[in-house]
Every structure is written in structure tokens, then in C-alpha cells.
Write a protein that holds these residues in place. Sequence first.
Motif, PDB file in Angstrom:
ATOM      1  N   ALA A   1      16.622   2.726  -1.560  1.00  0.00           N
ATOM      2  CA  ALA A   1      16.043   1.420  -1.877  1.00  0.00           C
ATOM      3  C   ALA A   1      14.650   1.538  -2.488  1.00  0.00           C
ATOM      4  CB  ALA A   1      15.990   0.553  -0.625  1.00  0.00           C
ATOM      5  N   GLY A   2      14.183   2.774  -2.747  1.00  0.00           N
ATOM      6  CA  GLY A   2      12.898   2.944  -3.398  1.00  0.00           C
ATOM      7  C   GLY A   2      11.903   3.758  -2.594  1.00  0.00           C
ATOM      8  N   SER A   3      10.669   3.691  -3.014  1.00  0.00           N
ATOM      9  CA  SER A   3       9.573   4.453  -2.424  1.00  0.00           C
ATOM     10  C   SER A   3       9.091   3.815  -1.127  1.00  0.00           C
ATOM     11  CB  SER A   3       8.403   4.511  -3.406  1.00  0.00           C
ATOM     12  OG  SER A   3       7.854   3.205  -3.578  1.00  0.00           O
ATOM     13  N   LEU A   4       8.150   4.484  -0.465  1.00  0.00           N
ATOM     14  CA  LEU A   4       7.556   3.900   0.740  1.00  0.00           C
ATOM     15  C   LEU A   4       6.900   2.570   0.419  1.00  0.00           C
ATOM     16  CD1 LEU A   4       6.689   3.946   3.686  1.00  0.00           C
ATOM     17  CD2 LEU A   4       4.757   5.413   3.035  1.00  0.00           C
ATOM     18  N   GLU A   5       6.238   2.478  -0.726  1.00  0.00           N
ATOM     19  CA  GLU A   5       5.611   1.216  -1.113  1.00  0.00           C
ATOM     20  C   GLU A   5       6.660   0.115  -1.288  1.00  0.00           C
ATOM     21  OE1 GLU A   5       4.957   4.194  -2.442  1.00  0.00           O
ATOM     22  OE2 GLU A   5       2.960   4.425  -1.534  1.00  0.00           O
ATOM     23  N   ASP A   6       7.808   0.474  -1.876  1.00  0.00           N
ATOM     24  CA  ASP A   6       8.895  -0.501  -2.030  1.00  0.00           C
ATOM     25  C   ASP A   6       9.405  -0.967  -0.669  1.00  0.00           C
ATOM     26  OD1 ASP A   6       8.856  -0.257  -4.833  1.00  0.00           O
ATOM     27  OD2 ASP A   6      10.251   1.430  -4.786  1.00  0.00           O
ATOM     28  N   LEU A   7       9.584  -0.017   0.236  1.00  0.00           N
ATOM     29  CA  LEU A   7      10.096  -0.352   1.565  1.00  0.00           C
ATOM     30  C   LEU A   7       9.104  -1.232   2.320  1.00  0.00           C
ATOM     31  CD1 LEU A   7      11.631   3.107   2.577  1.00  0.00           C
ATOM     32  CD2 LEU A   7      12.823   1.100   1.662  1.00  0.00           C
ATOM     33  N   ARG A   8       7.834  -0.929   2.183  1.00  0.00           N
ATOM     34  CA  ARG A   8       6.816  -1.766   2.824  1.00  0.00           C
ATOM     35  C   ARG A   8       6.862  -3.188   2.278  1.00  0.00           C
ATOM     36  NH1 ARG A   8       1.983   2.718   2.558  1.00  0.00           N
ATOM     37  NH2 ARG A   8       2.202   3.539   4.684  1.00  0.00           N
ATOM     38  N   ALA A   9       7.001  -3.305   0.956  1.00  0.00           N
ATOM     39  CA  ALA A   9       7.037  -4.630   0.334  1.00  0.00           C
ATOM     40  C   ALA A   9       8.253  -5.425   0.785  1.00  0.00           C
ATOM     41  CB  ALA A   9       7.031  -4.486  -1.187  1.00  0.00           C
ATOM     42  N   MET A  10       9.349  -4.736   1.066  1.00  0.00           N
ATOM     43  CA  MET A  10      10.575  -5.397   1.538  1.00  0.00           C
ATOM     44  C   MET A  10      10.492  -5.803   3.006  1.00  0.00           C
ATOM     45  SD  MET A  10      13.367  -2.911  -0.293  1.00  0.00           S
ATOM     46  CE  MET A  10      14.779  -3.720   0.466  1.00  0.00           C
ATOM     47  N   GLY A  11       9.534  -5.218   3.738  1.00  0.00           N
ATOM     48  CA  GLY A  11       9.396  -5.522   5.161  1.00  0.00           C
ATOM     49  C   GLY A  11      10.189  -4.600   6.060  1.00  0.00           C
ATOM     50  N   VAL A  12      10.514  -3.399   5.565  1.00  0.00           N
ATOM     51  CA  VAL A  12      11.213  -2.425   6.405  1.00  0.00           C
ATOM     52  C   VAL A  12      10.300  -2.013   7.557  1.00  0.00           C
ATOM     53  CG1 VAL A  12      12.129  -0.061   6.462  1.00  0.00           C
ATOM     54  CG2 VAL A  12      12.723  -1.600   4.580  1.00  0.00           C
TER      55      VAL A  12
END
Length: 253
Positions: A217-228
Motif C-alpha cells: 500500500a506504499g511507503s511508511l509516509e503513505d501508511l501514516r497518511a492512511m491512518g495505519v
Amino acid sequence: MDTATLATRLLELHHTGTTLVLPNVWDAWSAKVVAGAGFDALSIGSHPLADSRGQGDNEDMTIDDALDGVRRICSAVPDVPVTADMESGYGAAPAELVERLLEAGAVGLNIEDTVHSEGGRMRSAAEHADYIGALRQAADAAGVDLVVNARTDVFLKKDQFEDPLGEAVARLRACEEAGARCVYPVGAPDAATLEALLEALSGPVNVIASPRNGSAAGSLEDLRAMGVHRVTFGPKLMQDLSPDLESLVASWR
């Protein structure tokens, strides 16, 4: 630090409003190195632990083998909360598994719904939720905020299901209702699927990633933005280190 305090600390780390990254370690050395890098908690992956012992994943280890590794790692980082992948439970009754895991020093565990010791069958949604619920009940009886992370392998076996996403949601909701403090849809194939899971589930969701290549689903920044809520590496940290280790020693052949 005592076990109950470590467990409560691990639980709190799942609810800080940011993504908790738990690098997967496999022995005392790797645990000390990762803790020294400043991580607040660690995870033990069954695959890298088995590799470090010269054994196979998928319950090739016995429960005694796995807990020996857990004990050594937890003893090496006594002030760091550690959660351990216990596969599908190694055939242990939930109360026994909780008692022995806490005695070894871990304060969280993964439990998956593929029972490798029984030909790789998948537990039904109800059977898996019942096992998760019994783990939570045993931990509550012990007075410890054990972080039970309920994993489903639906996306690894998606051909078995007409609607893999719907099946995963149903299974993980049942586990949440049974007392899981985190859920783990391993192998969720893309960002859209992960976003649907995050929308459908009420508690923390665990995502697997590679330290070198990120997640599906992407990078750590992407996951953070998604609310993982939580990221672990499974066997991927050890696997990503292999080329570097080979390169480091190759010139000395």
C-alpha cells in the motif's frame, strides 16, 4: 520492568495517534541492535526466528523451541515491550499459551487462522474468534494487558473465497468482538483494499512491510497518511539484510 507494565505500555503504543513500527527480530543480538536504534517496542517473527534456529516456519518449531527464542530475546531487552508471532498456537490451549508466553517475557502475540500442524487448514471464522477470545480471557484473568493480534490469511488464500475482502472483514470483526487488540490482514494486496479494511474495522490494523521496499500500500509516509496503526516486517528485515551481509563478506573470499 515487570510484565504487566510492559504489556500496558505496548497497548498504549497502539493508541498514540501515529503509526507504531515494530521491527521483527530473531535473536538477542538483533533485538539489542534494533532497541538501540530507538524503537519503543519489538516484534519476534516466527519465520526469522525459525531461520535463526535452522528450522522451518509454519510450525516446524515446537512450542518449546519458539518460547526458548522468545525468552532469550526478551531477556536481552528487559525494558522493551516485545510481541511474538506464535503462528496458530503450536497446538496449545489458549490458557497454556498465555501462561507460557508471559513467563517467557513477551506481552503480545500474533495468532493466525492457518493451522500448519493440521495440514494447513484454515480455522473457520468462529473457531478463530473463539481461540482469540480465549486468549484474551486468559490474559485478563492474569491481570495483564496482553496485546492479542489476530491474523487472517484470507488474502494469501484468496482463491478459496468468492469475496476475499468481505471474508477478511467478517473474520477480523469477529476477532475484534472476541477481544483482539489489533488485527492483521496479512497480504492485503493494495492501498484500496487496505483503506476498505481500515474503514470497516474498529481497532488497530497491522500491515506488513519491507524496510527496503515499503508495503503493498506504499511507503511508511503513505501508511501514516492512511491512518495505519501498526507496521511489522515479518521475515523481510532478515531477508533485506542478506544481500548486504553477502556483499560485506564477499571481498574476503
